[in-house]
Design a protein around this motif. Structure first.
Motif, mmCIF file in Angstrom:
data_model
loop_
_atom_site.group_PDB
_atom_site.id
_atom_site.type_symbol
_atom_site.label_atom_id
_atom_site.label_comp_id
_atom_site.label_asym_id
_atom_site.label_seq_id
_atom_site.Cartn_x
_atom_site.Cartn_y
_atom_site.Cartn_z
ATOM 1 N N THR A 81 0.842 -1.202 0.000
ATOM 2 C CA THR A 81 0.000 0.000 0.000
ATOM 3 C C THR A 81 0.873 1.247 0.000
ATOM 4 O O THR A 81 0.653 2.182 -0.773
ATOM 5 C CB THR A 81 -0.912 0.009 1.248
ATOM 6 N N SER A 82 1.913 1.249 0.855
ATOM 7 C CA SER A 82 2.771 2.449 0.935
ATOM 8 C C SER A 82 3.555 2.633 -0.366
ATOM 9 O O SER A 82 3.774 3.756 -0.811
ATOM 10 C CB SER A 82 3.715 2.351 2.138
ATOM 11 N N LYS A 83 3.931 1.510 -1.001
ATOM 12 C CA LYS A 83 4.681 1.583 -2.262
ATOM 13 C C LYS A 83 3.814 2.209 -3.353
ATOM 14 O O LYS A 83 4.240 3.116 -4.077
ATOM 15 C CB LYS A 83 5.088 0.166 -2.666
ATOM 16 N N ILE A 84 2.544 1.772 -3.426
ATOM 17 C CA ILE A 84 1.626 2.291 -4.449
ATOM 18 C C ILE A 84 1.388 3.784 -4.214
ATOM 19 O O ILE A 84 1.423 4.605 -5.134
ATOM 20 C CB ILE A 84 0.296 1.492 -4.425
ATOM 21 N N THR A 85 1.196 4.149 -2.921
ATOM 22 C CA THR A 85 0.948 5.558 -2.578
ATOM 23 C C THR A 85 2.137 6.423 -3.000
ATOM 24 O O THR A 85 1.976 7.491 -3.588
ATOM 25 C CB THR A 85 0.716 5.695 -1.053
ATOM 26 N N THR A 86 3.364 5.922 -2.710
ATOM 27 C CA THR A 86 4.560 6.677 -3.068
ATOM 28 C C THR A 86 4.657 6.815 -4.586
ATOM 29 O O THR A 86 4.920 7.913 -5.098
ATOM 30 C CB THR A 86 5.829 5.941 -2.566
ATOM 31 N N GLU A 87 4.398 5.725 -5.284
ATOM 32 C CA GLU A 87 4.461 5.771 -6.757
ATOM 33 C C GLU A 87 3.463 6.771 -7.307
ATOM 34 O O GLU A 87 3.767 7.567 -8.179
ATOM 35 C CB GLU A 87 4.180 4.379 -7.325
ATOM 36 N N ARG A 88 2.237 6.710 -6.714
ATOM 37 C CA ARG A 88 1.183 7.617 -7.163
ATOM 38 C C ARG A 88 1.593 9.068 -6.927
ATOM 39 O O ARG A 88 1.424 9.923 -7.791
ATOM 40 C CB ARG A 88 -0.103 7.316 -6.403
#
Lengths: 112, 201
Positions: A81-88
């Motif tokens: 979840t944190s990886k996707i948020t950072t990518e976004r």
């Protein structure tokens, strides 16, 4: 005092209750039953499995295994979840920069 | 060490002679059953364990080297099987407790009633039942030494051979067993009048 004496006597009586005890004997035809078991060994698989699972060590290990799996799934989910948020957030920032650059280019063209 | 008749019986059984197995069962069944029933304090379980003891004797007679007496070997197997059965029962009890949490009444069937040894004289039945209850509360090795001494009537030397320990260790075990039993019995008898009073009310 009298109570104490009575208790002491009761304890002595209990300890001496096995004096002159006779040997207990099993039910008749023990040999026949042993021979029957020798000829037809009973293997109850479910009983063996239940016995194995109900061992304290196995139970504790099983619970630990479940807890570890739960924790690792939780961590993996959080990490994703944190990886996707950072990518976004990176993507959004990059998009904004592109938009800004485009606008700047249009302004420049218009000014020329 | 084996005496001649024992050695002969074992040799015949090792050669696969069925009659010698029947002789061994006939000779030692009371000894094994009496030891087991005194430890597990349940006649049905004791019957089952006694059968298992002789099954093991039949299956592992090949590995018996005759360093100890046959009776000593049988006592060891019987004690090990009885203690193992007790542990299994405790595990089942724990499992029944979990079942109970989920609404099934499993606990009751594993709770044994008061044990009456069939060999105790009628006038001593009540006191012996209290003593057997107290025996369950003392340490395992003290209980085994006490059982072999008081119920099987063995001397310290024989108990030492069975328990694989020294004569003096057995002496000490028996003294400690007696003292532990006295403590346990004292607690029981001091609590008993209170229980009676509360029941009367």
């Amino acid at each position: 005092m009298k109570n104490n004496k009575n208790t002491e006597q009761e304890i002595e009586d209990a300890l001496n209750s096995l004096n002159h005890i006779e040997r207990a004997a099993p039910a008749p035809y023990l040999l026949t039953r042993i021979q029957a078991r020798l000829n037809n060994p009973v293997k109850n698989t479910w009983e063996n499995i239940a016995g194995f699972i109900s061992r304290p060590a196995v139970m504790v290990a099983g619970i630990c295994f479940l807890v570890i799996i739960n924790i690792s799934v939780l961590f993996y989910k959080n990490y994703n979840t944190s990886k996707i948020t950072t990518e976004r957030s990176f993507t959004t920032a990059a998009d904004e920069e592109d938009e800004y650059n485009n606008l700047a280019t249009i302004d420049n063209i218009e000014n020329q | 060490m084996l005496n001649q008749s024992e050695a002969e019986l074992i040799k015949k059984l090792q050669q696969g002679e069925q009659q010698s197995f029947a002789d061994i069962v006939g000779l030692y069944q009371d000894m094994v059953y009496n030891t087991v029933v005194s430890i597990v304090q349940n006649e049905l379980d004791a019957e089952d364990i006694t059968q298992e003891v002789f099954l093991q004797v039949y299956q592992s007679i090949g590995s018996f080297k005759g360093e100890a007496k046959l009776s000593t070997w049988l006592y060891r197997i019987a004690i090990a099987k009885a203690l193992d059965s007790e542990k299994k029962k405790k595990r089942k009890k724990r499992f029944a407790f979990i079942q109970n949490l989920f609404g099934e009444h499993g606990e009751e069937q594993y709770n044994p009633v008061e044990f009456n040894h069939p060999g105790v004289q009628l006038e001593n039945k009540e006191n012996a039942a209290v003593l057997f209850k107290a025996l369950k509360q003392i340490p395992e090795n003290q209980r085994i030494a006490f059982t072999l001494n008081k119920i099987e009537g063995l001397n310290n030397q024989e108990i030492a051979a069975i328990m694989n320990t020294s004569f003096y260790a057995v002496e000490s075990l028996l003294a400690r067993a007696k003292s532990s039993l006295k403590k346990s019995l004292k607690n029981y008898y001091l609590q008993e009048p209170n229980k009676k009073n509360s029941h009367e009310k």
